[in-house]
Design a protein around this motif. Structure first.
Motif, PDB file in Angstrom:
ATOM      1  N   PHE A  31      39.134  30.924  47.882  1.00  0.00           N
ATOM      2  CA  PHE A  31      38.557  32.231  47.579  1.00  0.00           C
ATOM      3  C   PHE A  31      39.154  33.309  48.479  1.00  0.00           C
ATOM      4  CE2 PHE A  31      35.323  35.442  48.638  1.00  0.00           C
ATOM      5  CZ  PHE A  31      35.118  35.995  47.381  1.00  0.00           C
ATOM      6  N   VAL A  32      39.260  32.986  49.775  1.00  0.00           N
ATOM      7  CA  VAL A  32      39.819  33.953  50.729  1.00  0.00           C
ATOM      8  C   VAL A  32      41.272  34.261  50.385  1.00  0.00           C
ATOM      9  CG1 VAL A  32      40.454  34.324  53.142  1.00  0.00           C
ATOM     10  CG2 VAL A  32      38.229  33.313  52.580  1.00  0.00           C
ATOM     11  N   ALA A  37      45.287  37.869  48.113  1.00  0.00           N
ATOM     12  CA  ALA A  37      46.373  38.133  47.162  1.00  0.00           C
ATOM     13  C   ALA A  37      46.071  39.372  46.323  1.00  0.00           C
ATOM     14  CB  ALA A  37      46.579  36.917  46.264  1.00  0.00           C
ATOM     15  N   LEU A  38      44.814  39.508  45.892  1.00  0.00           N
ATOM     16  CA  LEU A  38      44.447  40.686  45.114  1.00  0.00           C
ATOM     17  C   LEU A  38      44.568  41.961  45.949  1.00  0.00           C
ATOM     18  CD1 LEU A  38      41.342  39.557  43.017  1.00  0.00           C
ATOM     19  CD2 LEU A  38      43.545  40.309  42.144  1.00  0.00           C
ATOM     20  N   PHE A  91      41.590  47.960  44.208  1.00  0.00           N
ATOM     21  CA  PHE A  91      41.122  46.603  44.487  1.00  0.00           C
ATOM     22  C   PHE A  91      39.835  46.297  43.726  1.00  0.00           C
ATOM     23  CE2 PHE A  91      38.434  43.768  47.089  1.00  0.00           C
ATOM     24  CZ  PHE A  91      39.220  42.616  47.047  1.00  0.00           C
ATOM     25  N   VAL A  92      38.902  47.245  43.700  1.00  0.00           N
ATOM     26  CA  VAL A  92      37.643  47.027  42.978  1.00  0.00           C
ATOM     27  C   VAL A  92      37.910  46.842  41.488  1.00  0.00           C
ATOM     28  CG1 VAL A  92      35.444  48.091  42.316  1.00  0.00           C
ATOM     29  CG2 VAL A  92      36.248  48.258  44.674  1.00  0.00           C
ATOM     30  N   GLY A 103      43.708  40.188  35.260  1.00  0.00           N
ATOM     31  CA  GLY A 103      44.339  40.551  36.512  1.00  0.00           C
ATOM     32  C   GLY A 103      45.853  40.563  36.408  1.00  0.00           C
ATOM     33  N   PRO A 104      46.536  40.907  37.485  1.00  0.00           N
ATOM     34  CA  PRO A 104      48.004  40.948  37.462  1.00  0.00           C
ATOM     35  C   PRO A 104      48.636  39.615  37.084  1.00  0.00           C
ATOM     36  CG  PRO A 104      47.147  42.026  39.429  1.00  0.00           C
ATOM     37  CD  PRO A 104      45.977  41.366  38.769  1.00  0.00           C
ATOM     38  N   ALA A 105      47.994  38.499  37.480  1.00  0.00           N
ATOM     39  CA  ALA A 105      48.562  37.180  37.186  1.00  0.00           C
ATOM     40  C   ALA A 105      48.424  36.798  35.720  1.00  0.00           C
ATOM     41  CB  ALA A 105      47.887  36.119  38.060  1.00  0.00           C
TER      42      ALA A 105
END
Length: 376
Positions: A31-32, A37-38, A91-92, A103-105
């Motif tokens: 999670f961290v 990464a985000l 980020f939010v 998301g970007p991925a």
């Protein structure tokens, strides 16, 4: 029971507890890492956005390291204030969309679904829409909705506030409108990620209509305030609301660049599947061609299912509503599916009808301008 047998009996329990601790630790570490990464992605996109809008073209042609090392960036406190604000909002918004598979991925880097032409140029526009507008603005709207809920709760819960005009305007402007825009952006971004030609066009049209209603609202409000003799005392509020409207107009103009980015053609397999009696096989054939295969979450799957149904309805009308094209075969004459024309006309009627209602009730920018100095 001997000590040896007792130890052997407790060993599986100890192992299980250790495995649980290891699993929990691994999940926390994952999670961290994901959050980190985000944040790095949001930070880099924030830099790119600020560079694109605040610096000349020659500066943007430099490498990333050269830009970061430049004194205009490294020693500029105004830049870093803007960066922090942009990165937090990015980020939010990015995190919220990441939770539902946007998301970007989750961006598909294949060329499936693009119209023939400069795919790289379209991808640049897609990145601008996704990062500089959808992620960024949704971060702002989500924080605004949260702030509105907290503010209304703090105002209304202790003594009760009733349905006063200020409460209604705050509820509509800060909470409901913000959440509605976020919801529309979720579907808009899903249409872009999956390259749905007509669904993307529908949301471009929706943004255009919203921008025109906001422009009319602001113009009407400014004339109302000036006619009341309060224009000079509310110049700051007039400029502030103008910047909000200008944001909507600029977004609509940018989105319009994607109008003809995606192919409208569906294979004969899809049209044959539509012609079949409704069955799971028909859904599977259409789904495999259109590309809705990933299921990131229940919400993401539901969004993809709605887009699929809408796209299939569009394809179902494709051959029934072809208008004459221009000589180059690319004119705006057609094809225009009947269901999309109906959807656009209905949307336009509803949004302008709501705008007329708001003008009648006095829920316009004039209220915001006249009460800008008040603390609700």
């Amino acid at each position: 029971m001997s000590a040896t047998s007792a130890a052997n009996h407790s060993a599986p329990l100890m192992t299980t507890a250790s495995e649980r601790e290891a699993t929990a630790g691994g999940a926390l570490a994952g999670f961290v890492r994901g959050v980190g990464a985000l944040w790095r992605e949001a930070a880099m996109e924030s830099h790119e956005s600020l560079w694109a809008y605040c610096f000349p073209r020659a500066f943007n042609e430099l490498s990333v390291d050269a830009k970061l090392a430049s004194g205009w960036v490294r020693l500029n406190p105004a830049y870093w204030l803007g960066f922090v604000a942009t990165a937090v909002l990015m980020f939010v918004g990015m995190s919220a969309h990441h939770l539902i598979g946007q998301g970007p991925a989750d961006v598909d880097m294949s060329e499936r679904g693009y119209r023939e032409g400069d795919v790289d140029a379209v991808r640049v526009i897609e990145r601008e829409v996704r990062c500089e507008w959808v992620y960024l603005s949704d971060g702002l709207y989500l924080l605004q909705a949260t702030s509105g809920v907290v503010s209304l709760a703090g105002t209304c819960l202790p003594d009760g506030c009733g349905w006063s005009p200020s409460v209604v305007v705050a509820l509509f402007d800060e909470v409901l409108t913000s959440l509605f825009i976020v919801m529309m952006n979720v579907f808009f971004l899903a249409a872009i990620i999956h390259r749905r030609a007509w669904m993307t066009r529908y949301f471009i049209f929706l943004n255009f209509v919203y921008a025109t209603t906001e422009t009319f609202d602001w113009t009407y409000s400014v004339f109302t305030v000036i006619a009341a003799g309060e224009g000079a005392s509310n110049v700051g509020a007039i400029v502030g609301t103008f910047l909000t409207v200008f944001f909507y107009v600029l977004a609509a103009v940018l989105y319009a660049r994607l109008w003809r980015a995606y192919s409208e053609d569906l294979s004969s397999a899809v049209l044959d599947a539509i012609a079949m009696p409704h069955s799971r096989h028909a859904d599977r054939v259409a789904t495999e061609h259109i590309g809705v295969a990933r299921q990131r979450s229940r919400v993401g799957h539901a969004i993809e299912g709605i887009l699929l149904r809408a796209e299939l309805a569009t394809a179902d009308q494709l051959e029934l509503s072809r208008c004459s094209r221009g000589h180059d075969g690319e004119g705006p004459g057609g094809p225009w599916p009947k269901c999309m024309i109906i959807a656009m006309a209905t949307t336009c009627t509803i949004m302008w009808g709501l705008e007329a209602l708001f003008v009648y009730l006095g829920w316009t920018y004039a209220y915001d301008i006249e009460h800008a100095s008040e603390v609700r």
